[in-house]
Design a protein around this motif. Sequence first.
Motif, PDB file in Angstrom:
ATOM      1  N   ASN A  66       0.858  -1.179   0.000  1.00 35.59           N
ATOM      2  CA  ASN A  66       0.000   0.000   0.000  1.00 35.59           C
ATOM      3  C   ASN A  66       0.899   1.236   0.000  1.00 35.59           C
ATOM      4  OD1 ASN A  66      -1.668   2.200   0.696  1.00 35.59           O
ATOM      5  ND2 ASN A  66      -3.089   0.863   1.807  1.00 35.59           N
ATOM      6  N   THR A  67       1.002   1.898  -1.137  1.00 32.03           N
ATOM      7  CA  THR A  67       1.913   3.040  -1.246  1.00 32.03           C
ATOM      8  C   THR A  67       1.416   4.249  -0.459  1.00 32.03           C
ATOM      9  OG1 THR A  67       0.816   3.686  -3.316  1.00 32.03           O
ATOM     10  CG2 THR A  67       2.785   2.304  -3.482  1.00 32.03           C
ATOM     11  N   GLU A  68       0.099   4.398  -0.304  1.00 33.66           N
ATOM     12  CA  GLU A  68      -0.441   5.546   0.431  1.00 33.66           C
ATOM     13  C   GLU A  68      -0.049   5.502   1.905  1.00 33.66           C
ATOM     14  OE1 GLU A  68      -4.599   6.070  -0.101  1.00 33.66           O
ATOM     15  OE2 GLU A  68      -4.463   6.343  -2.281  1.00 33.66           O
ATOM     16  N   SER A  69      -0.020   4.307   2.490  1.00 34.28           N
ATOM     17  CA  SER A  69       0.364   4.186   3.898  1.00 34.28           C
ATOM     18  C   SER A  69       1.854   3.908   4.052  1.00 34.28           C
ATOM     19  CB  SER A  69      -0.441   3.077   4.575  1.00 34.28           C
ATOM     20  OG  SER A  69      -0.185   1.825   3.954  1.00 34.28           O
ATOM     21  N   LYS A  70       2.623   4.054   2.947  1.00 39.48           N
ATOM     22  CA  LYS A  70       4.085   3.892   2.958  1.00 39.48           C
ATOM     23  C   LYS A  70       4.503   2.530   3.506  1.00 39.48           C
ATOM     24  CE  LYS A  70       4.841   8.884   3.603  1.00 39.48           C
ATOM     25  NZ  LYS A  70       5.300   9.170   2.262  1.00 39.48           N
ATOM     26  N   GLU A  71       3.853   1.493   3.004  1.00 42.29           N
ATOM     27  CA  GLU A  71       4.163   0.157   3.485  1.00 42.29           C
ATOM     28  C   GLU A  71       5.514  -0.330   2.981  1.00 42.29           C
ATOM     29  OE1 GLU A  71       0.102  -2.339   4.494  1.00 42.29           O
ATOM     30  OE2 GLU A  71       1.083  -2.638   2.554  1.00 42.29           O
ATOM     31  N   MET A  72       6.132  -1.167   3.804  1.00 42.20           N
ATOM     32  CA  MET A  72       7.329  -1.901   3.441  1.00 42.20           C
ATOM     33  C   MET A  72       7.120  -3.352   3.878  1.00 42.20           C
ATOM     34  SD  MET A  72       9.815  -0.733   6.624  1.00 42.20           S
ATOM     35  CE  MET A  72      11.233  -1.628   6.057  1.00 42.20           C
ATOM     36  N   ARG A  73       7.907  -4.263   3.332  1.00 46.14           N
ATOM     37  CA  ARG A  73       7.881  -5.640   3.788  1.00 46.14           C
ATOM     38  C   ARG A  73       9.019  -5.879   4.773  1.00 46.14           C
ATOM     39  NH1 ARG A  73       7.206  -6.323  -1.656  1.00 46.14           N
ATOM     40  NH2 ARG A  73       5.079  -6.852  -2.277  1.00 46.14           N
ATOM     41  N   LEU A  74       8.785  -6.765   5.710  1.00 51.66           N
ATOM     42  CA  LEU A  74       9.814  -7.215   6.633  1.00 51.66           C
ATOM     43  C   LEU A  74       9.785  -8.733   6.683  1.00 51.66           C
ATOM     44  CD1 LEU A  74       9.352  -4.627   9.533  1.00 51.66           C
ATOM     45  CD2 LEU A  74      11.300  -4.771   7.970  1.00 51.66           C
ATOM     46  N   ALA A  75      10.907  -9.312   7.044  1.00 46.50           N
ATOM     47  CA  ALA A  75      11.003 -10.759   7.165  1.00 46.50           C
ATOM     48  C   ALA A  75      11.333 -11.119   8.611  1.00 46.50           C
ATOM     49  CB  ALA A  75      12.077 -11.300   6.227  1.00 46.50           C
ATOM     50  N   ARG A  76      10.484 -11.965   9.207  1.00 47.62           N
ATOM     51  CA  ARG A  76      10.776 -12.469  10.546  1.00 47.62           C
ATOM     52  C   ARG A  76      11.493 -13.810  10.387  1.00 47.62           C
ATOM     53  NH1 ARG A  76       6.222 -12.197  12.427  1.00 47.62           N
ATOM     54  NH2 ARG A  76       6.358 -10.315  13.708  1.00 47.62           N
ATOM     55  N   LEU A  77      12.753 -13.831  10.791  1.00 47.65           N
ATOM     56  CA  LEU A  77      13.582 -15.026  10.673  1.00 47.65           C
ATOM     57  C   LEU A  77      13.390 -15.894  11.913  1.00 47.65           C
ATOM     58  CD1 LEU A  77      15.865 -16.574   9.197  1.00 47.65           C
ATOM     59  CD2 LEU A  77      17.508 -15.072  10.371  1.00 47.65           C
ATOM     60  N   HIS A  78      12.916 -17.108  11.727  1.00 52.22           N
ATOM     61  CA  HIS A  78      12.637 -18.012  12.841  1.00 52.22           C
ATOM     62  C   HIS A  78      13.941 -18.492  13.485  1.00 52.22           C
ATOM     63  CE1 HIS A  78       8.253 -19.174  11.728  1.00 52.22           C
ATOM     64  NE2 HIS A  78       8.533 -17.952  11.308  1.00 52.22           N
ATOM     65  N   PRO A  79      13.877 -18.910  14.745  1.00 56.61           N
ATOM     66  CA  PRO A  79      15.077 -19.440  15.408  1.00 56.61           C
ATOM     67  C   PRO A  79      15.585 -20.690  14.696  1.00 56.61           C
ATOM     68  CG  PRO A  79      13.316 -19.023  17.002  1.00 56.61           C
ATOM     69  CD  PRO A  79      12.705 -18.899  15.650  1.00 56.61           C
ATOM     70  N   GLY A  80      16.865 -20.951  14.857  1.00 55.41           N
ATOM     71  CA  GLY A  80      17.454 -22.134  14.258  1.00 55.41           C
ATOM     72  C   GLY A  80      18.952 -22.130  14.460  1.00 55.41           C
ATOM     73  N   LYS A  81      19.591 -23.216  14.095  1.00 58.39           N
ATOM     74  CA  LYS A  81      21.041 -23.297  14.190  1.00 58.39           C
ATOM     75  C   LYS A  81      21.547 -24.330  13.197  1.00 58.39           C
ATOM     76  CE  LYS A  81      20.798 -26.545  18.091  1.00 58.39           C
ATOM     77  NZ  LYS A  81      21.244 -26.808  19.480  1.00 58.39           N
ATOM     78  N   GLY A  82      22.836 -24.220  12.920  1.00 59.97           N
ATOM     79  CA  GLY A  82      23.458 -25.182  12.021  1.00 59.97           C
ATOM     80  C   GLY A  82      22.795 -25.220  10.668  1.00 59.97           C
ATOM     81  N   ASN A  83      22.474 -26.425  10.233  1.00 61.32           N
ATOM     82  CA  ASN A  83      21.870 -26.627   8.917  1.00 61.32           C
ATOM     83  C   ASN A  83      20.354 -26.757   8.974  1.00 61.32           C
ATOM     84  OD1 ASN A  83      24.349 -26.619   7.475  1.00 61.32           O
ATOM     85  ND2 ASN A  83      24.745 -28.727   8.173  1.00 61.32           N
ATOM     86  N   ASP A  84      19.744 -26.267  10.045  1.00 64.83           N
ATOM     87  CA  ASP A  84      18.280 -26.282  10.120  1.00 64.83           C
ATOM     88  C   ASP A  84      17.681 -25.560   8.916  1.00 64.83           C
ATOM     89  OD1 ASP A  84      18.566 -27.527  12.516  1.00 64.83           O
ATOM     90  OD2 ASP A  84      17.944 -25.823  13.759  1.00 64.83           O
ATOM     91  N   GLN A  85      16.499 -25.977   8.514  1.00 62.89           N
ATOM     92  CA  GLN A  85      15.783 -25.308   7.433  1.00 62.89           C
ATOM     93  C   GLN A  85      15.550 -23.836   7.794  1.00 62.89           C
ATOM     94  OE1 GLN A  85      14.754 -26.416   4.418  1.00 62.89           O
ATOM     95  NE2 GLN A  85      13.935 -24.378   3.967  1.00 62.89           N
ATOM     96  N   ILE A  86      15.773 -22.948   6.850  1.00 63.86           N
ATOM     97  CA  ILE A  86      15.516 -21.520   7.064  1.00 63.86           C
ATOM     98  C   ILE A  86      14.021 -21.278   6.925  1.00 63.86           C
ATOM     99  CG2 ILE A  86      15.946 -19.181   6.222  1.00 63.86           C
ATOM    100  CD1 ILE A  86      18.655 -20.203   5.185  1.00 63.86           C
ATOM    101  N   CYS A  87      13.422 -20.646   7.947  1.00 64.56           N
ATOM    102  CA  CYS A  87      11.984 -20.395   7.947  1.00 64.56           C
ATOM    103  C   CYS A  87      11.715 -18.916   8.188  1.00 64.56           C
ATOM    104  CB  CYS A  87      11.306 -21.221   9.034  1.00 64.56           C
ATOM    105  SG  CYS A  87      11.503 -23.015   8.814  1.00 64.56           S
TER     106      CYS A  87
END
Length: 720
Positions: free
Chosen positions: A10-31
């Motif tokens: 929504n350009t009128e409300s000046k929206e941007m996207r963000l990514a919430r990176l889930h916890p993990g370690k090593g070779n865990d799947q990126i979520c």
Amino acid sequence: MAAYSYKALNTESKEMRLARLHPGKGNDQICLDIFHRSLKQPTRRVKTRDTLTKLQKTLPQDRVVKETLDGRYIFDYKGTDITQSSWDHPVEGVDRASYELQEDDYLPGPGYTPEYDALSYTWASELPSAKANVSGSAISGSDFVAEIELGGNLASALNHLRYEDKSRVLWIDAICINQKDAAERNIQVKRMGSIYSFAQRVVVWLGPEGEDSTHALSKLQSIAMQVELTIDNSLHATPGASKPDWYHPFSPSHRDEFDDRTWSSLKSLFNRAWFSRVWVTQEVALANRFAVLHCGAYYLPWLDFRKAIGILRANMYTPEDVKSILDPHVPGIPPSTMRPLSRLLKFVRRRNCQIPHDKVYGILSLASPELSSSIEPKYEEPAARVFIDVSLAQLNLTKRLELLQYCSFAEQYPDTPSWVPNWESGPRTLLFGLRTGHFRQASGQSSAQYSLLSDDTLQVAGISCARVESVGADADGDFDQVFDVIRSWEPEGLGEDNYKPGGLMLDAFLEAVFQGCLKDRFLRAVSWPELSELRQHYIALLSGIDRRAEILKYLKNGVAEAARFFTTKEGYFGVAQRDVSKGDIVCIILGCDMPLLIRPAVELKDTFHLVGICFVPGLLDGESLLGRLPDKWKLQMIFEDGSYVPTYMDTSTGHSQSEDPRLQPLDPNWVKIIRERSQDDPYFLQLFKNTQTNQIMNSDPRLPSALEERGVILENFKLV
């Protein structure tokens, strides 16, 4: 699993996207969760402390105050002796509130949202790509319904940067901008400045550990603990430093810390792709002081990294091959008031991007608001059009033609006229004198007179002064070879005759060879020679006494190297880029600080190609417009308030003044006013105001009549 499908912002409300990176370690799947938030201008805290100028007036004469990269004021002694600096004002009783930051001024005000870290990294990578799972909503832990492909370097970054026990919110360009939507990309590119400025921190990712990178970074951090770098790029010992001499360029004491292993690891570190990328220029420049650099598991504050670069580049014991790698990163991006478009142009020419448009768009957030607001990213347009538009925008804003100094006919970008700089690459020869170009007065403080006759033809006003008659050899090779080429340049009668435009021929020759980088003009330039010293050595050289070593030590500053010497039939001589040829015209263009070479265009009558900059003694200080300075007067550049200011000194009395003695007093209706630095024109602090009309000019209103009085007839040059 289906590929992730982007929802429109929504350009009128000046929206941007963000990514919430889930916890993990090593070779865990990126979520990830990908969600929208509005990004609006936050309320900033207001600093209440005194300015540097005001604070300097409260100090003893031998003391100086500077602002460090993290915004603190540091008090030190003037001069080059190794002394102890302090965070405390040296005069008792001075209110600490006048110089200390009262509260953290680097983040948006309390309660500002969204809170996120912005990632700075490179797309290109030899690492294998990976896929990340994306949830169906912005609720962490919800079912994953889509996947998104990640470049190898980004996947590596997310694996290293995610927390083991909690999520982390990031802004990542490859994920948070729909790269397949050109319209969205055009809009988001203009918002990059806000995105990086308002982040809680910028996280720089260099890549996985390798080639002894941890060793290199730990050594950089050790030296950073001893040194402070200020916004004017001076170095000072950190107050309380255990090794207070490490900041000094002639200090050998840190040599034991930096052995062959360290130099090798540093060279490998700086050869990583991140250091050559355009977009990172603005990403780290806009970051607050909490920015951090990661390489594998090792991390250090970005400001520590910057400080270490400054001290290593300045230290005389740093190997030359290491200094050459550090050069593109010194002095780094200056504060906003000291980064005109020309400085950004020089910086990005040395960096890479996927498409040439990003040479401009990648630094748009670093340009002044006035300039950046006049440029709309249009990736659908040819890059040549982008380069033309930014040149015209700068010209219309400043009424100065400083960008002409960065043009080179031999390096012209395809389908652009010669008066438009090539943003992709610079000229083969970069005259050392160009570094002091904005301290020259070739056209006085004049306003450009120009008109755009067509998309390709820019008409400018000026004076043709001379025509090139002969051209010498290129000053190529090592320093000894450059010295030999300079000897081949010597004009007949060098040690005996006078220079036709005025003064001794030998003095003019030395000024040309050293391109004005002399202590006579720049009093604070301690590593530059005085003209009298050079003259003494060269006279001895001409009489057969070997003074090669004495002259070579100053040539190593970079002057003369890769330049060409030329003479004109009018008696002038100078140095230029390799593009110079017999028949080229030396001219002074109003609104341009340095003399330029132009060449008649074969393909179109009465038009010219801009060849490039040249350095010509006798044409550098407004002589073609106002005549020579009276014999007793000398133009010097005095360092005041963080920059050089032109000052005219009466050598018979020692009196200095800002007024050019060749000009009549100002009309009573006009007054000089001092302004704050303007990003678009930072080196001109002097404005003129008409008290009757309230008109304000950044050029001297006396020049038109002064030219008429001298009988100067301006010419119009059509540049194509």
